[in-house]
Write an enzyme that holds these catalytic residues in place. Structure first.
Site, PDB file in Angstrom:
ATOM      1  N   HIS A   1       0.843  -1.209   0.000  1.00  0.00           N
ATOM      2  CA  HIS A   1       0.000   0.000   0.000  1.00  0.00           C
ATOM      3  C   HIS A   1       0.876   1.257   0.000  1.00  0.00           C
ATOM      4  CE1 HIS A   1      -3.465   2.539   1.461  1.00  0.00           C
ATOM      5  NE2 HIS A   1      -2.442   3.257   1.917  1.00  0.00           N
ATOM      6  N   GLU A   2       1.820   1.309   0.927  1.00  0.00           N
ATOM      7  CA  GLU A   2       2.669   2.503   1.031  1.00  0.00           C
ATOM      8  C   GLU A   2       3.586   2.652  -0.179  1.00  0.00           C
ATOM      9  OE1 GLU A   2       2.014   4.682   3.150  1.00  0.00           O
ATOM     10  OE2 GLU A   2       0.660   3.433   4.349  1.00  0.00           O
TER      11      GLU A   2
ATOM     12  N   HIS B   1       1.896   4.888  -2.694  1.00  0.00           N
ATOM     13  CA  HIS B   1       2.082   6.313  -2.399  1.00  0.00           C
ATOM     14  C   HIS B   1       3.506   6.764  -2.733  1.00  0.00           C
ATOM     15  CE1 HIS B   1      -1.808   6.636  -0.593  1.00  0.00           C
ATOM     16  NE2 HIS B   1      -1.522   5.896   0.480  1.00  0.00           N
TER      17      HIS B   1
END
Length: 434
Positions: A24-25, A28
């Site tokens: 997920h990170e 980003h």
């Protein structure tokens, strides 16, 4: 051995969860770097740092509590109206805004003036904030495909496991028939355990879901049935009776506490593992996503049940929310079951896929501090600027998301309270698997 397998299942789940968070990170991080935003930190977990290493301008590391993660981007919020980054105030609400604004500039270095998050075009900020949940969606899609097309999924089959001997409402079902209960249509028609129904009322049968729907739609009708028995096809007829049965949802699953008068044949299907094709897998995932959205919207209504399960000992309902601790516990229990290794692995992969789908749906809620809140702020800024351009008015400038921080603290407090309640329920009155 059971304890070892339980611990192994929990460890596998935690590792899978950490990978999901890191993935997920990474969404980003990669998009932020793509658009030239400086990212000083990439961390998996919260709390004290366990390990970290700096590569280039970014510090990568793991923290002690594996229940989340974050990346730190420079300039998440624009300066205040006076152009200053901080301006102290005696108001607690104003202090929240200023503290958030100050934190987003703490690691500002010379040359970072053009590498601030808020200075990027709204569509770029949308991509950066959406990329994290989108990575969870991609991972969920891949894991679901692996289980559905590779391992297969348990499904009810149109092969008879047992035949009911009489007709009784679902609320009165038991191993013995009341003296005045009429014989079931299946028993009267001579159907047997092991028969596979290949045709019902003249319609070819492909799966049990179709058969169940046809039976329910045939109340008080006499219909022809063809079964395969011992390699031969046997034809018979049955008069479908009306009975009080559990009401089914759109996926064919019983709705707890709801009944309906409908057609009844009196058979119990066998359950088998069926490998799905790509199209059926995508359709199944769409149904799961739709169910996930409805479950997310229904969370507030689950609070009383969670509260009662913790403080009154009320049994957890089948659709009770489960946190990461509860999910890890379920994963450990599954690994300890006497099942083929492929089924245990398939369950764990499916569990992690469901976690990733939930992370996507949850993070897309248009509320700060979630990613969806930042996406909503960027979209609102774009809309304001487009409206100003059409109306030939001055550019209103960036939308100051920092002004919403008091609301973000309220939302975060609600989320923390709900998480603690779920955690207490998972510890005190956990969901059991059968």
């Amino acid at each position: 051995m059971t304890a070892v397998m339980t611990v192994l299942g929990i460890v596998v789940f935690v590792v899978g969860l950490l990978i999901s968070i890191a993935w997920h990170e990474l969404g980003h991080l990669s998009t932020a770097k793509l658009f030239g935003i400086r990212v000083p930190q990439y961390m998996v977990g919260f709390g004290p740092t366990v390990w970290s290493r700096k590569k280039g301008e970014t510090e990568y590391g793991f923290k002690a509590v594996p229940l989340g993660g974050y990346i730190r981007m420079i300039g998440m919020f624009p300066p205040g109206p006076d152009g200053r980054i901080t301006k102290r105030s005696s108001s607690p609400w104003r202090s929240m805004i200023e503290d958030a604004r100050q934190a987003s500039y703490e690691e500002l270095l010379p040359g970072d003036e053009d590498r601030l998050f808020y200075k990027r075009a709204p569509w770029k900020r949308v991509i950066v904030m959406f990329a994290g949940p989108f990575m969870n969606l991609i991972l969920a899609f891949g894991l679901f495909l692996a289980t559905m097309m590779g391992f297969g999924v348990p499904e009810s089959l149109p092969t008879i496991s047992s035949v009911s001997q009489c007709v009784v409402p679902v609320s009165q079902a038991s191993d013995t028939c009341p003296k005045d209960a009429p014989a079931s249509p299946a028993a009267a028609a001579g159907l047997r355990a092991g028969d596979t129904i290949v045709s019902f009322a003249g319609h070819p049968i492909h799966d049990y879901k179709q058969l169940s729907a046809d039976i329910r739609d045939s109340a008080e009708r006499t219909v022809p049935i063809v079964v395969e028995r011992g390699g031969h096809q046997v034809a018979t007829t049955a008069t479908i009776q009306k009975n009080t049965l559990a009401k089914l949802d759109g996926n064919g699953d019983p709705i707890p506490g709801q009944t309906v008068d409908t057609g009844f044949l009196g058979i119990t299907p066998t359950t088998g593992v069926v490998q799905l094709g790509f199209g059926d897998s995508v359709d199944r995932m769409y149904q799961m996503a739709d169910s996930g959205i409805h479950s997310l919207l229904a969370l507030p209504g689950k609070i009383p049940g969670l509260w009662d399960s913790v403080f009154d000992g009320t049994p957890r309902s089948a659709d009770s929310p489960v946190g990461m601790v509860g999910a890890a516990r379920v994963g450990g229990e599954v690994f300890a079951l006497h099942l083929p290794a492929s089924q245990r692995i398939a369950f764990m992969v499916n569990l992690l896929a469901g976690i990733n789908l939930s992370l996507f749906l949850f993070n897309m809620l248009p509320l700060l501090p979630l990613d969806g809140g930042h996406v909503a702020g960027a979209l609102w800024e774009s809309l304001r600027r487009q409206a100003a351009r059409l109306l030939k008015r001055p550019d209103p400038g960036p939308f100051d998301v920092a002004k919403l921080m008091p609301l973000a603290y309220v939302v975060a407090s609600v989320f923390v309270g709900f998480t603690l309640l779920v955690l207490a329920a998972d510890l005190v009155n956990p969901v059991k698997i059968s």
